[in-house]
Write a protein that holds these residues in place. Structure first.
Motif, mmCIF file in Angstrom:
data_model
loop_
_atom_site.group_PDB
_atom_site.id
_atom_site.type_symbol
_atom_site.label_atom_id
_atom_site.label_comp_id
_atom_site.label_asym_id
_atom_site.label_seq_id
_atom_site.Cartn_x
_atom_site.Cartn_y
_atom_site.Cartn_z
ATOM 1 N N MET A 64 -30.917 34.548 -39.725
ATOM 2 C CA MET A 64 -31.949 35.563 -39.933
ATOM 3 C C MET A 64 -33.290 35.038 -39.451
ATOM 4 O O MET A 64 -33.539 33.840 -39.477
ATOM 5 N N ALA A 65 -34.163 35.976 -39.085
ATOM 6 C CA ALA A 65 -35.482 35.585 -38.595
ATOM 7 C C ALA A 65 -36.228 34.832 -39.682
ATOM 8 O O ALA A 65 -36.234 35.213 -40.847
ATOM 9 N N GLY A 66 -36.845 33.735 -39.285
ATOM 10 C CA GLY A 66 -37.648 32.954 -40.216
ATOM 11 C C GLY A 66 -36.870 31.937 -41.012
ATOM 12 O O GLY A 66 -37.460 31.167 -41.759
ATOM 13 N N SER A 67 -35.511 31.914 -40.886
ATOM 14 C CA SER A 67 -34.730 30.923 -41.605
ATOM 15 C C SER A 67 -34.900 29.570 -40.957
ATOM 16 O O SER A 67 -35.274 29.476 -39.787
ATOM 17 N N PRO A 68 -34.621 28.443 -41.687
ATOM 18 C CA PRO A 68 -34.794 27.109 -41.102
ATOM 19 C C PRO A 68 -34.031 26.930 -39.808
ATOM 20 O O PRO A 68 -34.494 26.286 -38.882
ATOM 21 N N GLU A 69 -32.807 27.531 -39.716
ATOM 22 C CA GLU A 69 -32.006 27.331 -38.512
ATOM 23 C C GLU A 69 -32.705 27.908 -37.283
ATOM 24 O O GLU A 69 -32.600 27.380 -36.201
ATOM 25 N N THR A 70 -33.394 29.068 -37.468
ATOM 26 C CA THR A 70 -33.979 29.716 -36.297
ATOM 27 C C THR A 70 -35.313 29.111 -35.906
ATOM 28 O O THR A 70 -35.808 29.371 -34.818
ATOM 29 N N THR A 71 -35.942 28.330 -36.783
ATOM 30 C CA THR A 71 -37.205 27.701 -36.415
ATOM 31 C C THR A 71 -36.993 26.337 -35.792
ATOM 32 O O THR A 71 -37.920 25.769 -35.229
ATOM 33 N N ARG A 72 -35.804 25.798 -35.909
ATOM 34 C CA ARG A 72 -35.502 24.507 -35.287
ATOM 35 C C ARG A 72 -35.064 24.733 -33.844
ATOM 36 O O ARG A 72 -34.252 25.613 -33.572
ATOM 37 N N PRO A 73 -35.574 23.947 -32.896
ATOM 38 C CA PRO A 73 -35.085 24.094 -31.510
ATOM 39 C C PRO A 73 -33.616 23.723 -31.426
ATOM 40 O O PRO A 73 -33.156 22.766 -32.068
ATOM 41 N N HIS A 74 -32.881 24.486 -30.664
ATOM 42 C CA HIS A 74 -31.443 24.265 -30.513
ATOM 43 C C HIS A 74 -31.153 23.722 -29.120
ATOM 44 O O HIS A 74 -31.519 24.340 -28.114
ATOM 45 N N VAL A 75 -30.518 22.566 -29.065
ATOM 46 C CA VAL A 75 -30.121 21.948 -27.801
ATOM 47 C C VAL A 75 -28.605 21.953 -27.715
ATOM 48 O O VAL A 75 -27.919 21.446 -28.623
ATOM 49 N N ALA A 76 -28.071 22.505 -26.647
ATOM 50 C CA ALA A 76 -26.627 22.496 -26.406
ATOM 51 C C ALA A 76 -26.316 21.454 -25.340
ATOM 52 O O ALA A 76 -26.916 21.465 -24.255
ATOM 53 N N VAL A 77 -25.412 20.558 -25.654
ATOM 54 C CA VAL A 77 -24.963 19.540 -24.706
ATOM 55 C C VAL A 77 -23.544 19.904 -24.283
ATOM 56 O O VAL A 77 -22.640 19.977 -25.129
ATOM 57 N N VAL A 78 -23.348 20.123 -23.003
ATOM 58 C CA VAL A 78 -22.030 20.478 -22.477
ATOM 59 C C VAL A 78 -21.383 19.217 -21.940
ATOM 60 O O VAL A 78 -21.840 18.637 -20.958
ATOM 61 N N GLY A 79 -20.335 18.769 -22.605
ATOM 62 C CA GLY A 79 -19.653 17.538 -22.220
ATOM 63 C C GLY A 79 -19.777 16.495 -23.303
ATOM 64 O O GLY A 79 -20.886 16.148 -23.711
ATOM 65 N N GLY A 80 -18.633 15.976 -23.756
ATOM 66 C CA GLY A 80 -18.624 15.014 -24.855
ATOM 67 C C GLY A 80 -18.171 13.631 -24.454
ATOM 68 O O GLY A 80 -17.626 12.890 -25.271
ATOM 69 N N GLY A 81 -18.400 13.260 -23.179
ATOM 70 C CA GLY A 81 -18.186 11.870 -22.777
ATOM 71 C C GLY A 81 -19.382 11.041 -23.213
ATOM 72 O O GLY A 81 -20.259 11.495 -23.956
ATOM 73 N N ILE A 82 -19.445 9.798 -22.727
ATOM 74 C CA ILE A 82 -20.534 8.927 -23.159
ATOM 75 C C ILE A 82 -21.886 9.481 -22.710
ATOM 76 O O ILE A 82 -22.906 9.291 -23.406
ATOM 77 N N ALA A 83 -21.949 10.236 -21.606
ATOM 78 C CA ALA A 83 -23.215 10.832 -21.169
ATOM 79 C C ALA A 83 -23.674 11.889 -22.160
ATOM 80 O O ALA A 83 -24.825 11.890 -22.614
ATOM 81 N N GLY A 84 -22.793 12.817 -22.507
ATOM 82 C CA GLY A 84 -23.171 13.882 -23.420
ATOM 83 C C GLY A 84 -23.506 13.365 -24.807
ATOM 84 O O GLY A 84 -24.484 13.810 -25.426
ATOM 85 N N LEU A 85 -22.710 12.429 -25.305
ATOM 86 C CA LEU A 85 -22.966 11.876 -26.638
ATOM 87 C C LEU A 85 -24.297 11.135 -26.670
ATOM 88 O O LEU A 85 -25.063 11.238 -27.637
#
Length: 483
Positions: free
Chosen positions: A1-22
């Motif tokens: 919902m608007a104004g909730s803690p989740e929506t005020t935090r910047p969200h970064v998506a990392v595509v790939g879970g090898g050592i680079a992504g991690l």
């Protein structure tokens, strides 16, 4: 919902879970502890090409088993996640080249196989080949002005045999590629720098000092390992991410990337049941082909350049053989020049090279053999049992006696694992980054850019994370920034 803690935090998506992504995820959190980070991995496990598996009841590496220690990134990361006490140096770095039916000591003081003293390569090279290398010839026109292949440049100056017998096996071990196609500038920058200055390739390499307090200042190994396996490194990074609340998803194929106002929308999941995920910034830490697909509509120049980067597949066969009857193994292993026509391109005597591996069992010895070079995938189309048979036969023939019975084995296939740095690679990567720079909050990382070794991949991840966090921090100070 608007104004909730989740929506005020910047969200970064990392595509790939090898050592680079991690690593990228960890770096983002270090810079922005309040960020919400999601790591999306298409496979069923994290870690990429760093992996440990049990063989004869002993957990050993089945991917990369050493880290280049003359660069700090991998060692520093290991220390950050609590592995400092488990960093180890090889018990021996004495390797051989299997050439013309015999094992010959790999000359010391080489630069990717180029000997600074050709006489030290006698045995691997014939007397005539040593004479040719010693009579170094200049490059056409003197100083080098543009990128060329390693093979073309070294063959012109020192003779074809140096390429075939020394450079090829070392390049094959790192890139699974061929000297006549790989970029001098991108793969052997030390030789490139000499070339553009018009210097001799036979200039001695400065000796690295021994570790502090080492007896006699003995040369330090350029490599380090991890007790329990280099494959522990991504597992420890993964645990650090879990404790910091990172959302970690496997079997999460990212099929699309598109703009969503000032944010980015990723399309995740099967084509029949896609799910949209929005993020303020995205790190693409995937191989060149999937990165090319995701960037096709957004950054077409980068997409085409990434599509042009070929990859090589390989397999690592790990053998556990009975210790009784094995005999003494010569050094840490051997490399095989492609001109020998063998299936195996290298073998590592893990139980000799690493004390911790040798101490795992009193009954068996662990050995590794790698197969597969760029453009030579036919051998990898064979069944696992056939690869084991090839490995056992070639290693035994190189040693001069049959291997004892195999108690257990593991075959790890790495499809498309190693990007091929063809001539012009540095310029190609520059065009990728220039085009991606037009996409605010999108960065790329991985083995396709500035080096295939673990430290170089980690460095690319740190660079991508800095780009993401710089974007987010600048955006939060301007109107319409990330929520």
């Amino acid at each position: 919902m608007a104004g909730s803690p989740e929506t005020t935090r910047p969200h970064v998506a990392v595509v790939g879970g090898g050592i680079a992504g991690l690593t990228a995820a960890l770096e983002v959190l270090d810079a922005l502890p309040d960020a919400h980070v999601t790591v999306l991995e298409a496979a069923d496990r994290f870690g990429g090409k760093l992996r440990v598996e049990p063989v004869a009841g002993c957990v050993v590496d089945v991917g990369a088993e050493s880290l280049l220690a003359v660069r700090p990134e991998a060692v520093d990361l290991a220390r950050r996640v609590g592995l400092e006490g488990d960093l180890v140096t090889p018990a021996t770095t004495s390797a051989s080249v299997w050439s013309r039916g015999a094992l010959h000591a790999l000359p010391r003081g080489t630069v990717m196989g180029v000997p600074t003293d050709p006489d030290a390569a006698r045995g691997v090279l014939t007397d005539l080949e040593v004479e040719r290398a010693s009579a170094e010839e200049p490059w056409h026109g003197g100083e080098l002005t543009g990128d060329v292949s390693v093979g073309d440049y070294v063959a012109r100056r020192l003779g074809r045999a140096v390429v075939d017998r020394l450079v090829e096996p070392l390049l094959g071990g790192v890139y699974a590629g061929h000297a006549d196609r790989l970029s001098l500038r991108a793969t052997v920058p030390a030789l490139w720098e000499r070339a553009v200055r018009g210097e001799s390739l036979l200039t001695p390499v400065p000796a690295r000092p021994g570790p502090s307090g080492s007896e006699g200042g003995a040369p330090r190994s350029p490599f380090t390992g991890v007790r329990g396996g280099v494959g522990r490194l991504p597992l420890e990074v993964l645990e650090a991410l879990r404790t910091r609340g990172v959302l970690l998803r496997t079997d999460a194929v990212v099929r699309g990337l598109e703009r969503a106002g000032s944010r980015w929308r990723l399309v995740v999941g099967s084509a029949a049941d896609p799910v949209a995920l929005e993020a303020d910034a995205v790190v693409l830490a995937v191989p060149p082909t999937p990165a090319s697909r995701l960037l096709a509509d957004l950054a077409p120049v980068a997409s085409r350049a990434l599509a042009d980067i070929e990859t090589a597949s390989m397999a690592v066969v790990t053998l556990a053989v009975r210790r009784d009857g094995l005999g003494d193994l010569p050094g840490s292993g051997f490399l095989v020049p492609p001109v020998e026509g063998r299936a195996v391109k290298a073998s590592t005597f893990s139980s000799v090279k690493w004390e911790w591996v040798g101490a795992l069992s009193s009954d068996v010895v662990h050995l590794r053999a790698s197969l597969g070079r760029a453009g030579e995938e036919a051998v990898l189309q064979r069944e696992d049992a056939d690869l084991v048979t090839l490995a056992v036969a070639d290693v035994g023939e190189a040693l001069g006696w049959p291997l004892p019975p195999v108690v257990d084995h593991h075959v790890q296939r790495w499809g498309g694992a190693l990007p091929q740095y063809a001539v012009g690679h540095v310029e190609r990567v520059g065009s990728v980054r220039d085009d991606v720079a037009r996409l605010p909050g999108v960065e790329v990382a991985g083995a396709a850019y500035d080096g295939v070794g673990v430290p170089a991949v980690i460095a690319s991840a740190a660079r991508a994370a800095r780009g993401v966090t710089d974007h987010l921090m600048s955006s939060t100070t301007s109107p319409g920034g990330p929520r």
